[in-house]
Design a protein around this motif. Structure first.
Motif, PDB file in Angstrom:
ATOM      1  N   LYS A  67       0.846  -1.199   0.000  1.00 27.83           N
ATOM      2  CA  LYS A  67       0.000   0.000   0.000  1.00 27.83           C
ATOM      3  C   LYS A  67       0.875   1.240   0.000  1.00 27.83           C
TER       4      LYS A  67
ATOM      5  N   MET B  82      -6.676  -0.290   4.454  1.00 32.60           N
ATOM      6  CA  MET B  82      -6.079  -1.484   3.866  1.00 32.60           C
ATOM      7  C   MET B  82      -6.834  -2.737   4.293  1.00 32.60           C
TER       8      MET B  82
ATOM      9  N   CYS C  63     -10.097  -2.904   2.402  1.00 35.97           N
ATOM     10  CA  CYS C  63      -9.859  -3.247   0.998  1.00 35.97           C
ATOM     11  C   CYS C  63      -9.593  -4.740   0.835  1.00 35.97           C
ATOM     12  N   CYS C  64      -8.715  -5.291   1.662  1.00 40.69           N
ATOM     13  CA  CYS C  64      -8.352  -6.707   1.536  1.00 40.69           C
ATOM     14  C   CYS C  64      -9.537  -7.622   1.829  1.00 40.69           C
TER      15      CYS C  64
ATOM     16  N   ILE D  50      -2.230  -0.804  -3.264  1.00 36.85           N
ATOM     17  CA  ILE D  50      -3.487  -0.208  -2.813  1.00 36.85           C
ATOM     18  C   ILE D  50      -3.251   1.294  -2.646  1.00 36.85           C
TER      19      ILE D  50
ATOM     20  N   TRP E 176      -8.384   2.017  -2.541  1.00 35.02           N
ATOM     21  CA  TRP E 176      -8.743   1.121  -1.424  1.00 35.02           C
ATOM     22  C   TRP E 176     -10.261   0.938  -1.327  1.00 35.02           C
TER      23      TRP E 176
END
Length: 484
Positions: free
Chosen positions: A434, A443, A446-447, A465, A481
């Motif tokens: 990122k 983060m 997003c994941c 990201i 993100w």
């Protein structure tokens, strides 16, 4: 009959071309000078997050402008950009209230224009910058709203013209593009092949970079070699080759670097974190001087650590820390002066903190703020100009929340690492990382969402990201993100 229609159309089109004078590439650059002056990354040296956002947004903007100038281009997809805009005219700005205490504000806008003039006007108006100077250029400048509605076309053809000729209606294409929102899947469909091509082309250089980094780190017994900015692989290789030449020519000056971290950045010296900074624009002579000064830097570093301990004692045991990702890249001398000034202020104020009452808490010093704050990770962000009494009250009232945030930080960091590892494995990524401006919470979000998707496009890729979509020059894929 068809010949007569074609002749009339050709004649009208020639007249339109003569009447509608457009901006050249050079004119566009000149017209955007106020914008570049307000957002150029070099003016954000004390704000690393904002600097990186502006760097990446400028790359995407330049790509947009280049595509507009390509002959035969049909249409461009709407491009969303975010810039941090400096307050360049503090006395006359009519948007004074929107500026932060640091003297800049965040501006986001989407480019949907089809020509340079409309694009320039769109950018300047979005950033609340004057457009008066454009009237002096050798173009027929239309008011911005009119330019957007007519797409700078001197004649608005009837819809039957497009039905009869088979040509595409540019206004209809633009409206359709505006209705279609970029999604992760659609963007990967459009850009995946280009990223793969760039990545394959960069693989030999990536191997060369790893080889050079390993050999130099081993030979000089360095802890690490880093880069402050996101330079391309070729640029990084060039910097390592330059350092390797210095090692061959002047090995004696590098005898004191054992255990150090070398950071390639914009200026040479030693950083507040104790890392050796090598300015990429400096020649070997400057680098040599830095290596020769290392013994003096180490002495100053000890004095700096002593100052941090003294400040900690005056503030009830709170630990003074320096976080590279969140603070400006200061030299050791600059940071020492900041600490010394703050220490003298605290010593004179004689704040009644109970010894070791704040042990376990952390704080960072900031020179561009006027009010203290508490970071989501639990450390206090203290302005160097903060009033001592206000500082005492703020720390007392936020101490418990700070301890809770510190505990939450540990759990969050573990979760973030686990999700990065899981995502890397699931999608067979070569690398997942990122940008510093993306928080751990962003983060993690997003994941988690990525893991719910099936994305075969990502196999073997480098995924970054970020806050926007882009393909970097070496094939890294950047996605926001909060992708859709």
């Amino acid at each position: 009959f068809h010949y007569v229609i074609r002749l009339c159309l050709d004649k009208i089109l020639v007249q339109c071309v003569l009447q509608a004078r457009t901006l050249s590439g050079a004119d566009a650059i000149n017209a955007l000078r106020p914008f570049y002056f307000a957002v150029h990354p070099d003016f954000f040296g004390q704000h690393p997050k904002e600097r990186e956002v502006n760097e990446n947004s400028l790359k995407r903007l330049n790509g947009y402008l280049e595509n507009l100038q390509k002959p035969g281009f049909r249409s461009l997809k709407p491009t969303q950009l975010t810039f941090y805009v400096r307050e360049t005219e503090p006395n006359s700005s009519n948007v004074q209230e929107s500026f932060s205490a640091s003297g800049f504000r965040a501006v986001s806008f989407t480019l949907r224009t089809r020509d340079l003039l409309s694009t320039v006007l769109d950018i300047l108006n979005s950033c609340s910058l004057s457009t008066e100077h454009i009237q002096n250029l050798n173009v027929n400048s239309q008011p911005h709203k009119e330019a957007k509605s007519t797409v700078n076309r001197p004649i608005k053809w009837d819809k039957t013209y497009y039905s009869f000729t088979g040509f595409k209606d540019p206004e209809e294409e633009l409206e359709q593009a505006q209705r279609v929102e970029t999604t992760l899947i659609s963007w990967l469909d459009d850009n995946g092949a280009s990223a793969v091509k760039k990545l394959k082309k960069s693989l030999p250089l990536r191997k060369e970079l790893e080889r050079l980094k390993f050999e130099l780190s081993h030979e000089l017994q360095l802890s690490d070699i880093r880069w402050q900015r996101s330079w391309g692989i070729a640029h990084r290789c060039s910097q390592l080759h330059s350092l390797a030449r210095l090692v061959q020519q002047r090995p004696e000056v590098l005898k004191n670097v054992k255990g150090c971290t070398v950071v390639f950045t914009d200026r040479s010296g030693m950083s507040a974190a104790g890392h050796i900074m090598l300015g990429t624009m400096d020649v070997h002579h400057h680098w040599t001087k830095i290596f020769e000064r290392l013994p003096n830097y180490y002495k100053l570093q000890k004095r700096l650590l002593f100052l941090e301990d003294r400040i900690s004692e005056l503030l009830g045991g709170i630990q003074v820390i320096y976080i590279e990702e969140l603070q400006p890249l200061l030299t050791l001398e600059e940071y020492y002066e900041t600490l010394n000034s703050f220490y003298n202020k605290l010593r004179d104020s004689r704040l009644p903190f109970h010894p070791r009452s704040l042990r376990g808490l952390q704080m960072i010093l900031e020179s561009d703020r006027y009010a203290p704050s508490l970071h989501e990770f639990g450390h206090f962000m203290i302005p160097t100009v903060c009033d001592p009494v206000a500082l005492q009250w703020f720390i007392f009232t936020k101490a418990q929340e700070a301890r809770e945030n510190l505990k939450r930080k540990e759990a969050m960091m573990i979760t973030e690492k686990e999700l990065i590892d899981t995502s890397t494995e699931k999608f067979s990524l070569d690398r997942l990382y990122k940008e510093p401006s993306v928080s751990s919470a962003q983060m993690i979000s997003c994941c988690k969402r990525l893991l719910e998707e099936s994305l075969p496009y990502l196999q073997g890729m480098h995924l970054c990201i970020s806050h926007f979509y882009s393909v970097l020059q070496d094939g890294d894929l950047c996605i926001p993100w909060n992708w859709k």
